[in-house]
Design a protein around this motif. Structure first.
Motif, short mmCIF file in Angstrom:
data_model
loop_
_atom_site.label_atom_id
_atom_site.label_comp_id
_atom_site.label_asym_id
_atom_site.label_seq_id
_atom_site.Cartn_x
_atom_site.Cartn_y
_atom_site.Cartn_z
N THR A 1 0.85 -1.16 0.29
CA THR A 1 0.31 -0.20 -0.04
C THR A 1 0.75 1.32 0.07
OG1 THR A 1 -0.52 -0.14 2.23
CG2 THR A 1 -1.65 -1.01 1.49
N ASN A 2 2.21 1.41 0.33
CA ASN A 2 3.23 2.19 0.12
C ASN A 2 4.40 2.28 -1.21
OD1 ASN A 2 5.26 4.53 0.58
ND2 ASN A 2 5.54 3.68 2.87
N PRO A 3 3.21 3.58 -2.65
CA PRO A 3 4.12 2.80 -3.58
C PRO A 3 5.60 3.14 -3.85
CG PRO A 3 2.22 5.07 -3.68
CD PRO A 3 2.17 4.31 -1.96
N GLU A 4 5.97 4.03 -2.44
CA GLU A 4 7.25 4.70 -3.05
C GLU A 4 8.36 3.44 -2.25
OE1 GLU A 4 6.22 9.50 -2.51
OE2 GLU A 4 6.64 8.61 0.14
N LYS A 5 8.34 3.11 -1.44
CA LYS A 5 9.74 1.79 -1.52
C LYS A 5 9.04 0.55 -1.53
CE LYS A 5 9.72 4.65 3.48
NZ LYS A 5 9.12 4.22 4.89
N GLU A 6 8.10 0.12 -2.55
CA GLU A 6 8.43 -1.07 -2.96
C GLU A 6 8.32 -1.49 -4.30
OE1 GLU A 6 3.98 -1.26 -2.16
OE2 GLU A 6 4.70 -0.85 0.09
N GLU A 7 9.64 -2.26 -4.78
CA GLU A 7 9.76 -3.03 -5.26
C GLU A 7 9.66 -4.68 -5.77
OE1 GLU A 7 14.01 -1.83 -5.47
OE2 GLU A 7 14.27 0.07 -4.70
N GLN A 8 9.83 -4.62 -7.58
CA GLN A 8 9.58 -6.17 -7.65
C GLN A 8 10.85 -6.87 -7.04
OE1 GLN A 8 6.72 -7.35 -8.96
NE2 GLN A 8 8.14 -9.46 -8.81
N GLU A 9 11.72 -6.47 -7.16
CA GLU A 9 12.80 -7.46 -6.54
C GLU A 9 13.02 -7.83 -5.11
OE1 GLU A 9 17.32 -6.97 -4.17
OE2 GLU A 9 16.42 -4.94 -5.76
N TYR A 10 12.21 -7.30 -4.21
CA TYR A 10 11.61 -7.44 -2.77
C TYR A 10 10.50 -8.69 -3.44
CZ TYR A 10 14.72 -3.44 -2.20
OH TYR A 10 15.30 -2.46 -1.62
N VAL A 11 9.58 -8.42 -3.87
CA VAL A 11 8.56 -9.51 -3.96
C VAL A 11 9.13 -10.76 -4.23
CG1 VAL A 11 6.54 -9.85 -5.95
CG2 VAL A 11 6.38 -7.99 -4.32
#
Length: 402
Positions: free
Chosen positions: A95-105
């Protein structure tokens, strides 16, 4: 599909097992329906009897690699689901668009799989007997969250507040002083609905307004003093792109995600205990409006895993990576699951360590790092190959051996 609890197995008891066993005995969720996928009350009402006796979830935010502290939550949720004939969902709380990346997914998926857990259950009405994955993204529920927010506004339970952050902080009060109402709290439903839609359509600047629940500014629990539900933030989201310029707060999104997924027991660490009254308030209101199915999820808190000499702050771990002190999140010196894996720790050792660390409601305790090393030795001893070699042999002639 996971199997029901084996009554002959000697599992160490804890308060969460007592809660689940009591709910199963009382049939608390026995009439629950499952529509084959997350959805609202109508979606699930048209579904099948839920084959999962319990539904748990592990909901990491994809803003970094999982660390040893997350292993406890993974172990607890997946093992309880397995033990009691249920399923555990893997939900990315994005829900926080500024900190999330596909690498972490991708790294989270890999860590859960490496620990030995999967999310499959045969529970889709249109495909009986076929195992289905239960991996979800909170961002897929943004449309419903917006719908829920508009419902709260029309029910007179939410309003758009245009105070500055400093003004909101001042009117919120503190532990010894009740808060005071915002001057925008008395707006009409039509005014709030129009203003909220302007927020959605990008007519207001970032930070110019927020949507707040209308509860009780004099509540002794500060979290119930009209908490923020939505804020304006123009940022590209890894999943939804630029569709939204307003995003839900975690405290608003979290209970809705649980309800849409028909979670029975929502397990959180103790820092969320003060948020439970709002969790229940929100789901009670949405159930009254017919938006979510009943009975809705319940939240239970347990003490987080603290390990001596181990740093588990994502912010500080990210700093180590970004400033080049370590060679990435999977550096063997890092307490991430990827780092522990490269260092030679096994998933069996981590699962044993989590079980031995115990599950309680009392916080502040620490588990010795030596306990993790002991668990590793115990799991490796029976399987590790052993060999001896003489690297620099010396010839020895025995003349009197007889």
């Amino acid at each position: 599909m996971t199997s029901p609890v084996d009554k002959d197995s000697a599992k160490p008891s804890n308060f969460l097992r007592h809660v689940i066993e009591n709910d199963l005995e009382q049939g608390a969720y026995s009439a629950r329906k499952w529509g084959g996928s997350p959805g609202d009350a109508q979606h699930h009402a048209q579904g099948m009897d839920d084959p999962a006796k319990v539904r748990m979830r592990f909901p990491p935010e994809p803003n970094g690699y999982l660390h040893i502290g997350h292993a406890k939550s993974i172990w607890l949720n997946f093992e309880l689901a397995k033990e009691y004939g249920g399923v555990c969902h893997l939900r990315f709380d994005d829900t926080n668009p500024e900190k999330e990346e596909q690498e972490y997914v991708d790294s989270i998926r890999d860590a859960v799989k490496w620990l030995g857990y999967e999310t499959h259950l045969a529970d889709r009405p249109g495909a009986p007997g076929t195992l289905q994955p239960h991996e979800y993204f909170a961002s897929d529920y943004f449309d419903f969250m917006y719908r829920a927010a508009e419902y709260l506004i029309t029910a007179g339970l939410a309003y758009v507040d245009e105070q500055t952050p400093e003004e909101m902080r001042a009117t919120r009060g503190d532990f010894g002083k009740p808060g005071t109402d915002s001057p925008f709290r008395s707006r009409t439903v039509d005014e709030n609905l129009a203003r909220f839609r302007q927020m959605r359509d990008g007519a207001l600047d970032d930070g110019a307004a927020v949507l707040r629940a209308k509860i009780d500014m004099a509540s002794p629990n500060i979290n119930m003093r009209d908490p923020t539900l939505y804020r304006i933030r123009r940022a590209t989201h890894h999943n939804t792109g630029d569709k939204w310029c307003i995003y839900p707060m975690y405290t608003f999104a979290h209970p809705i995600e649980d309800a849409l997924e028909q979670i029975t027991h929502s397990l959180c660490t103790l820092e969320f205990e003060d948020q439970r009254p709002f969790y229940d308030w929100l789901l009670d209101r949405l159930a009254e409006g017919g938006l979510i199915a009943s009975p809705h999820p319940r939240q239970y808190e347990f003490a987080r895993l603290n390990v001596t000499h181990v740093l588990t702050s994502k912010r500080k771990l990210r700093q180590l990576v970004e400033e080049g002190h370590v060679d990435g999140w999977d550096d063997p010196r890092m307490p991430t699951l990827a780092g522990l894996r490269r260092r030679g720790y096994t998933p069996e050792a981590l699962r044993l360590f989590c079980e031995r660390s115990g599950t309680t409601k009392s916080g502040g305790g620490w588990t010795e790092y030596a306990s993790l090393e002991a668990a590793l030795r115990e799991t490796l001893d029976p399987i590790a190959p052993r060999a001896m070699a003489v690297l620099d042999p010396v010839k020895l002639v025995i003349t009197n051996w007889a």
